[in-house]
Design a protein around this motif. Structure first.
Motif, PDB file in Angstrom:
ATOM      1  N   VAL A 165       0.849  -1.194   0.000  1.00 41.25           N
ATOM      2  CA  VAL A 165       0.000   0.000   0.000  1.00 41.25           C
ATOM      3  C   VAL A 165       0.887   1.248   0.000  1.00 41.25           C
ATOM      4  N   PRO A 173      -6.399   2.856  -1.950  1.00 34.81           N
ATOM      5  CA  PRO A 173      -5.510   1.683  -2.039  1.00 34.81           C
ATOM      6  C   PRO A 173      -5.507   0.836  -0.767  1.00 34.81           C
ATOM      7  N   GLN A 177      -8.713  -1.251  -0.784  1.00 40.07           N
ATOM      8  CA  GLN A 177      -8.610  -2.358  -1.748  1.00 40.07           C
ATOM      9  C   GLN A 177      -7.728  -3.486  -1.222  1.00 40.07           C
TER      10      GLN A 177
END
Length: 308
Positions: A244, A271, A274
């Motif tokens: 990340v 991000p 996700q």
């Protein structure tokens, strides 16, 4: 929309002391533009140059398409100004003082000063020498707003105001913006600017470090993150989180149910979401971004070569 305030290469020196080092910025029509910086950063000097109270050493300034150094009283009547250090005549009532300002600034629609005074809970019939610091500041705000100027230049506008009056001031700013007025304000308190401004310029030692929207500042600010997952060990959680961008792990360990991690995080949140989406979360805490710390970090990032 067009820029109402245009500043290019603005420099100001007092003797051998350089206060502004060639700053550039523009303010759009209808925008609330905030300048934040520590005391001595050059905020007040910038405002005084905009108003032609002092003359720049170099660079150009245009307000409403005119050079304030050449435009004369006609331009000044289109501007409302609240100085950072407000000095009032002591042997006069607030009402008579506002009448004096109205004669200078131009037409004030009937009842406008009383309307503003009522909103600020200000007695205009008291002598100014009897007013507290907060009430003097209210009087300064009334004189700045009462002639509905196209541009408002406000230096530390909420200094001395209690929280309820600060809230009323922000409501007045919103109304001014809805009316198409442009606001340029300064502060050394980030929370004040972030609640009022569309964009913020970070000023330090006479240099603009960054100009950004408040939303962008928040996105780039540092957050603290705590994560707990079920059914996944610490090694797998570490590997996933290391991918990340902007996330710096401070701790990862196994738990009875899986694993947990603590980290600081700077950047867009998507991000991280996700990366965690495939996992079974037991807990996720993302603290509100620390804008104060973010701005303090920016204070230390004056571009190489821009300092005197």
């Amino acid at each position: 929309m067009g820029q109402v305030i245009e500043v290019e290469g603005l420099r100001k020196s007092f003797g051998r002391r350089d206060v502004l080092h060639g700053i550039d910025f523009g303010v759009e029509r209808g925008e609330v533009f905030g300048v934040i910086g520590p005391n001595g950063a050059g905020k007040t000097t910038t405002m005084r140059c905009l108003l032609d109270i002092i003359r720049p050493s170099a660079g150009s300034i245009r307000i409403l398409g005119e050079d304030p150094g050449a435009a004369g009283p006609g331009l000044r009547r289109r501007i409302g100004y609240l100085p950072g250090e407000l000095f009032l005549e002591q042997r006069i009532t607030g009402r008579r003082l506002l009448a004096h300002y109205a004669a200078i600034s131009g037409a004030v629609r009937p009842g406008r000063a009383d309307e503003l005074a009522e909103r600020f809970n200000l007695d205009l019939d008291r002598h100014t020498r009897k007013l507290s610091k907060g009430n003097k500041q209210k009087l300064g705000l009334v004189q700045a707003f009462m002639h509905d100027p196209e541009v408002l230049i406000l230096d530390e506008p909420t200094s001395g105001l209690d929280p309820l009056i600060q809230q009323e001031f922000r409501a007045l700013l919103n109304e001014a913006q809805d009316n198409g007025q442009t606001v340029f304000l300064s502060s050394h308190v980030l929370s004040e600017v972030q609640q009022a401004a569309d964009r913020v310029a970070i000023l330090r030692d006479g240099n603009i470090v960054q100009v950004s929207t408040v939303a962008s500042l928040r996105e780039g600010a540092l957050r603290q993150v705590k994560i707990a997952v079920i059914g996944v060990g610490s090694s797998e959680l570490r590997l996933r989180l290391q991918r990340v961008p902007g996330l710096n792990l401070s701790e990862v360990h196994d738990t009875d149910l899986g694993a947990a991690a603590a980290a600081s995080f700077e950047g867009a949140i998507q991000p991280l979401v996700q990366a965690l989406a495939p996992l079974q979360l037991a807990d996720l805490v993302i603290e509100e971004p620390d804008l104060e710390e973010s701005v303090l970090n920016l204070y230390g990032k004056v571009a190489v070569g821009s300092a005197p």
